[in-house]
Design a protein around this motif. Structure first.
Motif, PDB file in Angstrom:
ATOM      1  N   ALA A 117       0.832  -1.205   0.000  1.00 54.74           N
ATOM      2  CA  ALA A 117       0.000   0.000   0.000  1.00 54.74           C
ATOM      3  C   ALA A 117       0.865   1.254   0.000  1.00 54.74           C
ATOM      4  N   GLN A 118       1.977   1.235   0.734  1.00 54.49           N
ATOM      5  CA  GLN A 118       2.891   2.377   0.739  1.00 54.49           C
ATOM      6  C   GLN A 118       3.568   2.541  -0.616  1.00 54.49           C
ATOM      7  N   MET A 119       3.882   1.422  -1.235  1.00 55.61           N
ATOM      8  CA  MET A 119       4.506   1.478  -2.562  1.00 55.61           C
ATOM      9  C   MET A 119       3.548   2.105  -3.579  1.00 55.61           C
ATOM     10  N   ILE A 120       2.283   1.684  -3.549  1.00 47.72           N
ATOM     11  CA  ILE A 120       1.291   2.231  -4.481  1.00 47.72           C
ATOM     12  C   ILE A 120       1.093   3.720  -4.225  1.00 47.72           C
ATOM     13  N   SER A 121       1.021   4.094  -2.945  1.00 49.19           N
ATOM     14  CA  SER A 121       0.828   5.500  -2.596  1.00 49.19           C
ATOM     15  C   SER A 121       1.999   6.350  -3.073  1.00 49.19           C
ATOM     16  N   ALA A 122       3.228   5.866  -2.847  1.00 44.14           N
ATOM     17  CA  ALA A 122       4.417   6.612  -3.294  1.00 44.14           C
ATOM     18  C   ALA A 122       4.424   6.763  -4.813  1.00 44.14           C
ATOM     19  N   ARG A 123       4.115   5.677  -5.514  1.00 48.87           N
ATOM     20  CA  ARG A 123       4.114   5.742  -6.986  1.00 48.87           C
ATOM     21  C   ARG A 123       3.089   6.757  -7.489  1.00 48.87           C
ATOM     22  N   GLN A 124       1.869   6.721  -6.938  1.00 54.19           N
ATOM     23  CA  GLN A 124       0.820   7.623  -7.405  1.00 54.19           C
ATOM     24  C   GLN A 124       1.173   9.086  -7.146  1.00 54.19           C
ATOM     25  N   HIS A 125       1.736   9.367  -5.976  1.00 57.76           N
ATOM     26  CA  HIS A 125       2.045  10.761  -5.653  1.00 57.76           C
ATOM     27  C   HIS A 125       3.242  11.276  -6.446  1.00 57.76           C
ATOM     28  N   LEU A 126       4.247  10.441  -6.670  1.00 57.98           N
ATOM     29  CA  LEU A 126       5.387  10.889  -7.466  1.00 57.98           C
ATOM     30  C   LEU A 126       5.003  11.111  -8.914  1.00 57.98           C
ATOM     31  N   GLU A 127       4.145  10.261  -9.436  1.00 63.10           N
ATOM     32  CA  GLU A 127       3.785  10.369 -10.845  1.00 63.10           C
ATOM     33  C   GLU A 127       2.819  11.517 -11.122  1.00 63.10           C
ATOM     34  N   LEU A 128       2.433  12.251 -10.057  1.00 62.45           N
ATOM     35  CA  LEU A 128       1.762  13.527 -10.288  1.00 62.45           C
ATOM     36  C   LEU A 128       2.694  14.470 -11.049  1.00 62.45           C
ATOM     37  N   LEU A 129       4.013  14.203 -10.956  1.00 65.02           N
ATOM     38  CA  LEU A 129       5.025  15.010 -11.632  1.00 65.02           C
ATOM     39  C   LEU A 129       5.390  14.450 -13.007  1.00 65.02           C
ATOM     40  N   SER A 130       4.723  13.408 -13.420  1.00 68.94           N
ATOM     41  CA  SER A 130       4.925  12.700 -14.693  1.00 68.94           C
ATOM     42  C   SER A 130       5.834  11.482 -14.479  1.00 68.94           C
ATOM     43  N   GLU A 131       5.834  10.617 -15.442  1.00 71.39           N
ATOM     44  CA  GLU A 131       6.637   9.392 -15.387  1.00 71.39           C
ATOM     45  C   GLU A 131       8.138   9.716 -15.407  1.00 71.39           C
ATOM     46  N   ARG A 132       8.499  10.880 -15.943  1.00 68.97           N
ATOM     47  CA  ARG A 132       9.913  11.249 -16.038  1.00 68.97           C
ATOM     48  C   ARG A 132      10.590  11.440 -14.684  1.00 68.97           C
ATOM     49  N   VAL A 133       9.779  11.592 -13.635  1.00 71.02           N
ATOM     50  CA  VAL A 133      10.337  11.908 -12.320  1.00 71.02           C
ATOM     51  C   VAL A 133      11.297  10.829 -11.819  1.00 71.02           C
ATOM     52  N   TRP A 134      11.068   9.576 -12.226  1.00 75.26           N
ATOM     53  CA  TRP A 134      11.883   8.469 -11.690  1.00 75.26           C
ATOM     54  C   TRP A 134      13.353   8.582 -12.095  1.00 75.26           C
ATOM     55  N   ARG A 135      13.627   9.201 -13.249  1.00 72.51           N
ATOM     56  CA  ARG A 135      15.025   9.371 -13.687  1.00 72.51           C
ATOM     57  C   ARG A 135      15.804  10.284 -12.755  1.00 72.51           C
ATOM     58  N   TYR A 136      15.097  11.092 -11.965  1.00 71.79           N
ATOM     59  CA  TYR A 136      15.740  12.087 -11.113  1.00 71.79           C
ATOM     60  C   TYR A 136      15.499  11.806  -9.621  1.00 71.79           C
ATOM     61  N   THR A 137      15.152  10.587  -9.294  1.00 72.68           N
ATOM     62  CA  THR A 137      14.769  10.262  -7.915  1.00 72.68           C
ATOM     63  C   THR A 137      15.782   9.336  -7.249  1.00 72.68           C
ATOM     64  N   ILE A 138      16.110   9.652  -5.998  1.00 67.22           N
ATOM     65  CA  ILE A 138      16.939   8.797  -5.145  1.00 67.22           C
ATOM     66  C   ILE A 138      16.113   8.434  -3.916  1.00 67.22           C
ATOM     67  N   LEU A 139      16.143   7.180  -3.537  1.00 69.71           N
ATOM     68  CA  LEU A 139      15.429   6.714  -2.351  1.00 69.71           C
ATOM     69  C   LEU A 139      16.298   6.990  -1.121  1.00 69.71           C
ATOM     70  N   LEU A 140      15.769   7.781  -0.194  1.00 72.86           N
ATOM     71  CA  LEU A 140      16.527   8.167   0.996  1.00 72.86           C
ATOM     72  C   LEU A 140      15.903   7.527   2.234  1.00 72.86           C
ATOM     73  N   PHE A 141      16.652   6.656   2.899  1.00 75.86           N
ATOM     74  CA  PHE A 141      16.177   5.978   4.106  1.00 75.86           C
ATOM     75  C   PHE A 141      16.565   6.805   5.331  1.00 75.86           C
ATOM     76  N   THR A 142      15.584   7.147   6.163  1.00 76.24           N
ATOM     77  CA  THR A 142      15.867   7.797   7.442  1.00 76.24           C
ATOM     78  C   THR A 142      15.890   6.751   8.552  1.00 76.24           C
ATOM     79  N   HIS A 143      16.229   7.188   9.768  1.00 76.48           N
ATOM     80  CA  HIS A 143      16.387   6.278  10.916  1.00 76.48           C
ATOM     81  C   HIS A 143      17.461   5.238  10.620  1.00 76.48           C
TER      82      HIS A 143
END
Length: 629
Positions: A117-143
């Motif tokens: 569910a978190q994966m689907i939510s993240a994908r939907q919200h990021l793709e509000l910026l278009s599919e191109r956003v993934w080329r410029y995204t880094i996954l940042l883990f906190t804690h």
């Protein structure tokens, strides 16, 4: 797996003089803390809700760094449940980065399970910026401190398909931050180098906004701002008209009923209105009434059970009855129903349908006595509530108009702000003036029907309870009668101590099919098992008492001697103990889970204690001679 390591080993691109960063992620993921760690100082406010982007800048490791924090979304919500203002702020966030951001840091926590569910939510919200956003995204883990010595690659592989999909969608670009150790400059320097590697891999380009989308968003926002100003003026004129025609409006007493979904802040709102913590902040199944004097008025506030407004499931009948009976606590009737609506969650058509079902428990006249109270007012920041109403669109606008354009905003984080309470009471009095001073008229016939139905149900419940008590009493008498026929077996001992149970017998004792259970444990442990005090009725003379010195500070409670069937029924065991009596010897039972209470059969047995914790016990005969009694 090789691809996972290539990115982290590059670090060969030339440093950039300027880096532009956008922080994205769900609420409480650590966006603000990450922004502070990157900039090396406290620029963002962790824990503060916001509907708008926040921009900060600073010099970091010889680079001019711009950091934009976008509003967060609820981690398991689809984008349809996020407010329009949140989604629009995400879409406009690149515009705060001049020419455009070099990187989007998608922030998630390493210390919680990452679900589908978190994966689907993240994908939907990021793709509000278009599919191109993934080329410029880094996954940042906190804690990152939670990981300890565990490599992040091992964590990603162990967490399952959802996190692996997201990592691969980000081109296997990831980094770990420990925001509790923000003085560690190396973790920030390494992050900036990874960003520069990604920029180099993208041909030194940055993310460019879709100009058509930007024009549409700006045009829509302009229209909504105009409508918001019209609504605000309309409400002001209406309030002024009521004041001028009715003169000084002041009620000596006001009766208020709080309605709304679960976790929307009804109880917190009641506490803010009354100026003290009189409602517990927990889910309730019955209405609760509290009273107090506020701003020269005697207030009665009734909190009602919350509904699941985001679910199409029908609520329990008991909940409906309890909600409809709330008016009986405000005799002769409430002056106002405050309908609590959370600002940081979208009001969808599904919510409106559930809300209409909800309010049909009352008469049609309820709409003339209802005001929408928006909770989480701090989320708005400097944004006008009217702009939020217009941005949400048809469904929320319909609700506001159905309530006669009566609405108010509360920030329950600022309980000492008395002005928000005083203004609310003034609006309620104005509404009452518009209703010619009349309170909500309770439908007495409907209320009597509900009361009569509830009384009959309570009578049937009492009958059922008495029937169960009689059955239990009969079974207890049979148990005592059977125990009285049993021969004492004083040479049999059982010691329950921590996780080890020793069962002693002598070969010359013929117990037949009788099992013996002697308990030696803390009183709290025994009470958990016995519940109804059955163990207190056991015959302690059937078994020699254990030596109290073997278990310091614990009390021998007694012994139970019965046939296998009775033992099974009394303590809820699913299987008898092994036939240790006829086999003789010393037996050991080992508990495999908490709590440490043991009894069972050869091999493995399980029983369910009243607290529903499963306990497994393995039994084995020890190769030693038994202690003779």
């Amino acid at each position: 797996m090789l691809q996972l390591h290539v990115f982290t080993l590059l670090g060969t691109s030339s440093p950039l003089s300027e880096l532009r960063v956008v922080l994205l992620g769900f609420k409480d993921a650590g966006k603000s803390s990450s922004g502070n760690t990157i900039l090396g100082r406290e620029e963002f406010q962790p824990g503060q809700r916001s509907a708008v982007c926040v921009k900060r800048q600073g010099d970091v490791a010889g680079r001019q760094v711009t950091v934009v924090e976008a509003p967060g979304w609820w981690s398991c919500y689809s984008k349809e449940l996020s407010p329009e203002m949140t989604k629009r702020a995400i879409q406009l966030s690149p515009g705060l980065c001049g020419q455009g951001p070099h990187v989007f840091l998608l922030i998630t926590r390493a210390d919680i399970l990452f679900t589908e569910a978190q994966m689907i939510s993240a994908r939907q919200h990021l793709e509000l910026l278009s599919e191109r956003v993934w080329r410029y995204t880094i996954l940042l883990f906190t804690h990152g401190d939670w990981l300890g010595d565990t490599p992040i690659e091992q964590y990603i592989e162990s967490e399952g398909d959802a996190l692996k999909w997201l990592t691969e969608k980000c081109g296997n670009r990831y980094h770990v931050l420990n925001n509790h150790n923000s003085t560690d400059g190396r973790q920030v320097t390494e992050l900036l180098e990874k960003i520069e590697d990604m920029v180099a891999g993208n041909g030194s380009s940055h993310f460019k906004m879709d100009k058509g989308l930007l024009r549409d968003l700006e045009e829509r926002e302009k229209i909504e701002r105009s409508r918001a100003e019209e609504r605000m003026m309309k409400v002001k004129q209406h309030r002024h008209g009521l004041r001028s025609t009715q003169g000084q409006i002041h009620q000596s007493s006001l009766r208020i009923i709080l309605l709304g979904s679960k976790n929307y802040g009804k109880s917190s709102t009641g506490n803010t209105i009354l100026g003290e913590d009189v409602f517990e902040l927990c889910t309730i199944s019955k209405c609760e009434k509290r009273e107090g004097e506020v701003a020269g008025r005697q207030l009665t506030v009734v909190d009602t059970p919350g509904w699941e407004l985001h679910s199409m499931d029908n609520p329990p009948v008991f909940l409906k009855q309890e909600t409809s009976m709330s008016v009986s606590l405000c005799d002769p009737g409430p002056h106002v129903f405050l309908l609590i609506v959370a600002l940081d969650t979208a009001v969808t058509s599904q919510v409106i349908l559930q809300l209409q079902k909800y309010l049909t428990l009352f008469s049609e006249a309820i709409w003339s006595h209802t005001m929408v109270l928006f909770d989480f007012g701090d989320w708005l920041g400097d944004t006008l509530i009217e702009q939020h109403i217009e941005s949400e669109g048809r469904d929320l606008c319909w609700l506001i108009e159905q309530c006669g354009n009566r609405y108010h905003v509360f920030n329950n984080e600022k309980k000492d702000d008395k002005d928000q309470v005083t203004e609310l009471l003034a609006k309620i009095e104005e509404m009452l003036a518009g209703n010619s001073g009349h309170h909500y008229e309770t439908d007495r016939n409907r209320l009597e029907e509900v009361k009569e139905r509830r009384e009959k149900e309570e009578e049937r419940a009492t009958e059922r309870l008495m029937k169960v008590k009689r059955q239990r009493k009969h079974l207890q008498s049979l148990k005592r009668e059977f125990l009285g026929q049993c021969e004492p077996a004083k040479r049999v001992r059982t010691l329950l101590h921590a996780t080890r149970v020793l069962y002693y017998t002598t070969a010359d004792v013929d117990l037949g099919d009788v099992d013996v259970l002697s308990l030696h444990a803390p009183r709290s442990t025994i009470d958990d098992v016995s519940g109804d005090g059955l163990l207190d009725e056991l015959h302690s003379d059937m078994v020699e008492p254990t030596d109290e010195s073997t278990v310091p500070g614990e009390v021998p409670v007694g012994a139970l001697m019965s046939r296998v069937l009775s033992a099974t029924k009394i303590l809820g065991f699913q299987a008898p103990m092994p036939d240790m009596a006829s086999l003789g010897g010393v037996w050991e039972g080992v508990s495999h889970s908490s709590p440490q209470r043991c009894c069972g059969r050869h091999g493995v047995s399980r029983y369910s204690a009243p607290n529903s914790i499963q306990v497994a016990v393995s039994w084995q005969r020890l190769p030693i001679r038994p202690t003779q009694g």
